[in-house]
Scaffold this motif. Structure first.
Motif, PDB file in Angstrom:
ATOM      1  N   PRO A   1       0.804  -1.220   0.000  1.00 36.73           N
ATOM      2  CA  PRO A   1       0.000   0.000   0.000  1.00 36.73           C
ATOM      3  C   PRO A   1       0.841   1.277   0.000  1.00 36.73           C
ATOM      4  CG  PRO A   1      -0.873  -1.567   1.590  1.00 36.73           C
ATOM      5  CD  PRO A   1       0.411  -2.135   1.044  1.00 36.73           C
ATOM      6  N   ARG A   2       1.950   1.277   0.741  1.00 33.47           N
ATOM      7  CA  ARG A   2       2.800   2.475   0.789  1.00 33.47           C
ATOM      8  C   ARG A   2       3.437   2.763  -0.565  1.00 33.47           C
ATOM      9  NH1 ARG A   2       6.187   2.780   6.392  1.00 33.47           N
ATOM     10  NH2 ARG A   2       4.432   3.461   7.651  1.00 33.47           N
ATOM     11  N   VAL A   3       3.899   1.712  -1.229  1.00 31.69           N
ATOM     12  CA  VAL A   3       4.524   1.894  -2.543  1.00 31.69           C
ATOM     13  C   VAL A   3       3.496   2.433  -3.530  1.00 31.69           C
ATOM     14  CG1 VAL A   3       5.598   0.707  -4.494  1.00 31.69           C
ATOM     15  CG2 VAL A   3       6.306   0.155  -2.160  1.00 31.69           C
ATOM     16  N   GLU A   4       2.297   1.853  -3.519  1.00 26.56           N
ATOM     17  CA  GLU A   4       1.256   2.317  -4.434  1.00 26.56           C
ATOM     18  C   GLU A   4       0.875   3.766  -4.132  1.00 26.56           C
ATOM     19  OE1 GLU A   4      -3.209   1.082  -5.592  1.00 26.56           O
ATOM     20  OE2 GLU A   4      -1.669  -0.463  -5.817  1.00 26.56           O
ATOM     21  N   LEU A   5       0.818   4.145  -2.858  1.00 24.40           N
ATOM     22  CA  LEU A   5       0.504   5.519  -2.495  1.00 24.40           C
ATOM     23  C   LEU A   5       1.607   6.460  -2.982  1.00 24.40           C
ATOM     24  CD1 LEU A   5      -1.261   7.621  -1.114  1.00 24.40           C
ATOM     25  CD2 LEU A   5      -0.086   7.085   1.031  1.00 24.40           C
ATOM     26  N   ALA A   6       2.850   6.072  -2.833  1.00 24.37           N
ATOM     27  CA  ALA A   6       3.965   6.892  -3.307  1.00 24.37           C
ATOM     28  C   ALA A   6       3.902   7.046  -4.824  1.00 24.37           C
ATOM     29  CB  ALA A   6       5.299   6.283  -2.882  1.00 24.37           C
ATOM     30  N   TRP A   7       3.611   5.951  -5.528  1.00 23.68           N
ATOM     31  CA  TRP A   7       3.450   6.016  -6.986  1.00 23.68           C
ATOM     32  C   TRP A   7       2.318   6.957  -7.352  1.00 23.68           C
ATOM     33  CZ3 TRP A   7       3.598   0.375  -9.257  1.00 23.68           C
ATOM     34  CH2 TRP A   7       4.919  -0.078  -9.296  1.00 23.68           C
ATOM     35  N   ALA A   8       1.206   6.843  -6.666  1.00 22.77           N
ATOM     36  CA  ALA A   8       0.045   7.676  -6.961  1.00 22.77           C
ATOM     37  C   ALA A   8       0.377   9.155  -6.766  1.00 22.77           C
ATOM     38  CB  ALA A   8      -1.141   7.270  -6.097  1.00 22.77           C
ATOM     39  N   MET A   9       1.099   9.465  -5.710  1.00 22.59           N
ATOM     40  CA  MET A   9       1.460  10.859  -5.457  1.00 22.59           C
ATOM     41  C   MET A   9       2.385  11.386  -6.551  1.00 22.59           C
ATOM     42  SD  MET A   9       1.836  10.677  -1.301  1.00 22.59           S
ATOM     43  CE  MET A   9       2.784  12.164  -1.196  1.00 22.59           C
ATOM     44  N   LYS A  10       3.385  10.594  -6.920  1.00 25.49           N
ATOM     45  CA  LYS A  10       4.307  11.018  -7.972  1.00 25.49           C
ATOM     46  C   LYS A  10       3.574  11.101  -9.315  1.00 25.49           C
ATOM     47  CE  LYS A  10       8.883  10.464  -9.755  1.00 25.49           C
ATOM     48  NZ  LYS A  10      10.219  10.312  -9.287  1.00 25.49           N
ATOM     49  N   ALA A  11       2.713  10.139  -9.585  1.00 28.78           N
ATOM     50  CA  ALA A  11       1.943  10.142 -10.835  1.00 28.78           C
ATOM     51  C   ALA A  11       1.054  11.376 -10.910  1.00 28.78           C
ATOM     52  CB  ALA A  11       1.107   8.868 -10.946  1.00 28.78           C
ATOM     53  N   HIS A  12       0.458  11.762  -9.788  1.00 28.55           N
ATOM     54  CA  HIS A  12      -0.390  12.949  -9.764  1.00 28.55           C
ATOM     55  C   HIS A  12       0.420  14.203 -10.073  1.00 28.55           C
ATOM     56  CE1 HIS A  12      -2.629  16.298  -7.921  1.00 28.55           C
ATOM     57  NE2 HIS A  12      -3.653  15.686  -8.483  1.00 28.55           N
ATOM     58  N   GLN A  13       1.601  14.310  -9.512  1.00 29.02           N
ATOM     59  CA  GLN A  13       2.463  15.458  -9.796  1.00 29.02           C
ATOM     60  C   GLN A  13       2.819  15.515 -11.280  1.00 29.02           C
ATOM     61  OE1 GLN A  13       5.667  14.637  -7.107  1.00 29.02           O
ATOM     62  NE2 GLN A  13       4.740  15.766  -5.414  1.00 29.02           N
ATOM     63  N   HIS A  14       3.212  14.377 -11.837  1.00 35.03           N
ATOM     64  CA  HIS A  14       3.553  14.324 -13.263  1.00 35.03           C
ATOM     65  C   HIS A  14       2.341  14.657 -14.110  1.00 35.03           C
ATOM     66  CE1 HIS A  14       7.495  11.807 -13.261  1.00 35.03           C
ATOM     67  NE2 HIS A  14       7.463  12.644 -12.244  1.00 35.03           N
ATOM     68  N   ALA A  15       1.184  14.117 -13.742  1.00 35.88           N
ATOM     69  CA  ALA A  15      -0.036  14.351 -14.515  1.00 35.88           C
ATOM     70  C   ALA A  15      -0.360  15.839 -14.583  1.00 35.88           C
ATOM     71  CB  ALA A  15      -1.204  13.573 -13.910  1.00 35.88           C
ATOM     72  N   GLU A  16      -0.230  16.531 -13.476  1.00 34.29           N
ATOM     73  CA  GLU A  16      -0.511  17.971 -13.469  1.00 34.29           C
ATOM     74  C   GLU A  16       0.418  18.721 -14.419  1.00 34.29           C
ATOM     75  OE1 GLU A  16      -0.173  18.946  -9.274  1.00 34.29           O
ATOM     76  OE2 GLU A  16      -2.350  19.231  -9.181  1.00 34.29           O
ATOM     77  N   VAL A  17       1.701  18.406 -14.374  1.00 33.10           N
ATOM     78  CA  VAL A  17       2.674  19.077 -15.238  1.00 33.10           C
ATOM     79  C   VAL A  17       2.369  18.770 -16.703  1.00 33.10           C
ATOM     80  CG1 VAL A  17       5.109  19.135 -15.927  1.00 33.10           C
ATOM     81  CG2 VAL A  17       4.496  19.148 -13.500  1.00 33.10           C
ATOM     82  N   TYR A  18       2.195  17.487 -17.029  1.00 29.00           N
ATOM     83  CA  TYR A  18       1.966  17.108 -18.419  1.00 29.00           C
ATOM     84  C   TYR A  18       0.622  17.612 -18.938  1.00 29.00           C
ATOM     85  CZ  TYR A  18       6.090  14.211 -17.911  1.00 29.00           C
ATOM     86  OH  TYR A  18       7.358  13.775 -17.696  1.00 29.00           O
ATOM     87  N   PHE A  19      -0.399  17.619 -18.094  1.00 31.05           N
ATOM     88  CA  PHE A  19      -1.698  18.133 -18.521  1.00 31.05           C
ATOM     89  C   PHE A  19      -1.588  19.618 -18.850  1.00 31.05           C
ATOM     90  CE2 PHE A  19      -6.085  19.631 -17.939  1.00 31.05           C
ATOM     91  CZ  PHE A  19      -6.731  18.781 -18.825  1.00 31.05           C
ATOM     92  N   ASN A  20      -0.849  20.361 -18.050  1.00 28.55           N
ATOM     93  CA  ASN A  20      -0.641  21.777 -18.342  1.00 28.55           C
ATOM     94  C   ASN A  20       0.108  21.956 -19.663  1.00 28.55           C
ATOM     95  OD1 ASN A  20      -1.970  22.681 -16.064  1.00 28.55           O
ATOM     96  ND2 ASN A  20      -0.116  22.773 -14.827  1.00 28.55           N
ATOM     97  N   LEU A  21       1.081  21.102 -19.913  1.00 28.85           N
ATOM     98  CA  LEU A  21       1.823  21.180 -21.175  1.00 28.85           C
ATOM     99  C   LEU A  21       0.927  20.887 -22.375  1.00 28.85           C
ATOM    100  CD1 LEU A  21       5.222  19.425 -20.359  1.00 28.85           C
ATOM    101  CD2 LEU A  21       4.911  21.766 -21.158  1.00 28.85           C
TER     102      LEU A  21
END
Length: 106
Positions: A1-21
């Motif tokens: 669960p911790r690894v998946e949560l860490a992935w989700a947090m990093k994925a969310h950060q990337h998604a915001e940047v790429y969506f803005n691009l």
């Protein structure tokens, strides 16, 4: 669960940047990595019939799907940094990132 949560947090950060691009630049003129064309060519070879405008979660998360996704991702080990991290995907590309329209691909 911790690894998946860490992935989700990093994925969310990337998604915001790429969506803005992709929202501010015509995507056909945008390269996110030096190997975008290679990744897309390999993706289309492996997933010829996958609809990408509206994704079916079953085509991403089922056991048969995972048997195709894992080898695809492993092709980019040493080529793409963080090649095996989870990715936050919009199920319907016409909509934004919302809880109902997002899925974590691992």
């Amino acid at each position: 669960p911790r690894v998946e949560l860490a992935w989700a947090m990093k994925a969310h950060q990337h998604a915001e940047v790429y969506f803005n691009l992709i929202s501010s630049v015509d995507p056909k003129f945008l390269n996110l990595t030096k190997v975008d064309d290679l990744i897309y060519a390999e993706f289309r070879k492996t997933f010829r019939d996958l609809k990408i405008d509206v994704l079916d979660p079953e085509e991403l998360k089922s056991e048969p799907a995972k048997e195709k996704w894992r080898p695809f991702c492993l092709r980019f080990e040493g080529v793409v940094e963080d090649f095996n991290y989870g990715t936050l995907l919009r199920l319907d590309c016409r909509k934004g990132y919302t809880e109902e329209n997002s899925i974590l691909g691992e």
